[in-house]
Scaffold this motif. Structure first.
Motif, PDB file in Angstrom:
ATOM      1  N   LYS A  87       0.863  -1.177   0.000  1.00 26.82           N
ATOM      2  CA  LYS A  87       0.000   0.000   0.000  1.00 26.82           C
ATOM      3  C   LYS A  87       0.897   1.224   0.000  1.00 26.82           C
ATOM      4  O   LYS A  87       1.992   1.215   0.548  1.00 26.82           O
ATOM      5  CB  LYS A  87      -0.894   0.004   1.238  1.00 26.82           C
TER       6      LYS A  87
ATOM      7  N   ASP B  39       0.129  19.984   5.767  1.00 30.66           N
ATOM      8  CA  ASP B  39      -1.149  20.556   5.342  1.00 30.66           C
ATOM      9  C   ASP B  39      -1.190  22.006   5.830  1.00 30.66           C
ATOM     10  O   ASP B  39      -1.396  22.265   7.019  1.00 30.66           O
ATOM     11  CB  ASP B  39      -2.288  19.743   5.952  1.00 30.66           C
TER      12      ASP B  39
ATOM     13  N   LYS C 286      -1.648  10.138   4.582  1.00 32.08           N
ATOM     14  CA  LYS C 286      -2.752   9.761   3.696  1.00 32.08           C
ATOM     15  C   LYS C 286      -2.483   8.441   2.996  1.00 32.08           C
ATOM     16  O   LYS C 286      -1.354   8.141   2.616  1.00 32.08           O
ATOM     17  CB  LYS C 286      -2.972  10.824   2.621  1.00 32.08           C
ATOM     18  N   ASN C 287      -3.537   7.681   2.810  1.00 34.21           N
ATOM     19  CA  ASN C 287      -3.510   6.492   1.980  1.00 34.21           C
ATOM     20  C   ASN C 287      -3.666   6.990   0.548  1.00 34.21           C
ATOM     21  O   ASN C 287      -4.690   7.604   0.206  1.00 34.21           O
ATOM     22  CB  ASN C 287      -4.656   5.551   2.364  1.00 34.21           C
TER      23      ASN C 287
ATOM     24  N   ASP D  58      -4.089   5.339  -2.209  1.00 35.38           N
ATOM     25  CA  ASP D  58      -5.078   4.617  -3.004  1.00 35.38           C
ATOM     26  C   ASP D  58      -6.487   5.165  -2.774  1.00 35.38           C
ATOM     27  O   ASP D  58      -7.241   5.357  -3.710  1.00 35.38           O
ATOM     28  CB  ASP D  58      -5.048   3.120  -2.679  1.00 35.38           C
ATOM     29  N   SER D  59      -6.825   5.438  -1.532  1.00 34.68           N
ATOM     30  CA  SER D  59      -8.177   5.908  -1.201  1.00 34.68           C
ATOM     31  C   SER D  59      -8.261   7.428  -1.073  1.00 34.68           C
ATOM     32  O   SER D  59      -9.349   7.991  -1.117  1.00 34.68           O
ATOM     33  CB  SER D  59      -8.643   5.282   0.115  1.00 34.68           C
ATOM     34  N   GLY D  60      -7.113   8.097  -0.873  1.00 31.31           N
ATOM     35  CA  GLY D  60      -7.115   9.531  -0.654  1.00 31.31           C
ATOM     36  C   GLY D  60      -7.519   9.916   0.766  1.00 31.31           C
ATOM     37  O   GLY D  60      -7.597  11.086   1.109  1.00 31.31           O
ATOM     38  N   ARG D  61      -7.762   8.925   1.590  1.00 30.55           N
ATOM     39  CA  ARG D  61      -8.230   9.138   2.961  1.00 30.55           C
ATOM     40  C   ARG D  61      -7.069   9.489   3.888  1.00 30.55           C
ATOM     41  O   ARG D  61      -6.014   8.871   3.841  1.00 30.55           O
ATOM     42  CB  ARG D  61      -8.908   7.860   3.434  1.00 30.55           C
ATOM     43  N   THR D  62      -7.284  10.483   4.742  1.00 30.19           N
ATOM     44  CA  THR D  62      -6.296  10.830   5.761  1.00 30.19           C
ATOM     45  C   THR D  62      -6.460   9.866   6.926  1.00 30.19           C
ATOM     46  O   THR D  62      -7.547   9.750   7.502  1.00 30.19           O
ATOM     47  CB  THR D  62      -6.485  12.278   6.245  1.00 30.19           C
ATOM     48  N   LEU D  63      -5.389   9.157   7.267  1.00 26.68           N
ATOM     49  CA  LEU D  63      -5.431   8.175   8.346  1.00 26.68           C
ATOM     50  C   LEU D  63      -5.211   8.811   9.707  1.00 26.68           C
ATOM     51  O   LEU D  63      -5.814   8.410  10.695  1.00 26.68           O
ATOM     52  CB  LEU D  63      -4.373   7.097   8.121  1.00 26.68           C
ATOM     53  N   ARG D  64      -4.308   9.794   9.740  1.00 30.26           N
ATOM     54  CA  ARG D  64      -3.988  10.426  11.024  1.00 30.26           C
ATOM     55  C   ARG D  64      -3.288  11.754  10.774  1.00 30.26           C
ATOM     56  O   ARG D  64      -2.615  11.926   9.769  1.00 30.26           O
ATOM     57  CB  ARG D  64      -3.087   9.513  11.836  1.00 30.26           C
ATOM     58  N   ARG D  65      -3.444  12.659  11.716  1.00 28.37           N
ATOM     59  CA  ARG D  65      -2.789  13.965  11.663  1.00 28.37           C
ATOM     60  C   ARG D  65      -1.829  14.090  12.837  1.00 28.37           C
ATOM     61  O   ARG D  65      -2.083  13.539  13.905  1.00 28.37           O
ATOM     62  CB  ARG D  65      -3.820  15.086  11.710  1.00 28.37           C
TER      63      ARG D  65
END
Length: 81
Positions: free
Chosen positions: A5, A12, A21-22, A24-31
């Motif tokens: 992955k 940011d 960010k992942n 593949d999904s564009g999702r932020t996993l953690r800040r």
């Protein structure tokens, strides 16, 4: 490395923090408040999880800094890191 992955750690400006960010999904996993908080002792590895992955870490200005692979055993043999 095709099965790994892909993730990125970038600054940011809008939120004045670092986002993992992942890709593949564009999702932020953690800040994270700082880059150091994200890259210290096993933090990235824990967020990515047991499946592992490759994290491209960027500088504040957005330019590429380094890449880390978790677990290290999945790092390609041709890699210097």
């Amino acid at each position: 490395m095709a099965n790994l992955k892909k993730f990125s750690l970038t600054f940011d400006q809008k939120n004045d923090d670092w986002a993992l960010k992942n890709l593949d999904s564009g999702r932020t996993l953690r800040r994270f408040d700082t880059k150091a908080d994200a890259t210290k002792g096993g933090v990235l590895k824990n967020v990515i999880g047991v499946e592992g992955g490759s994290v491209k870490i960027h500088k504040v200005n957005g330019r590429f800094d380094e890449e880390r692979t978790f677990p290290g055993s999945k790092d390609p043999h041709s890699s210097k890191g």
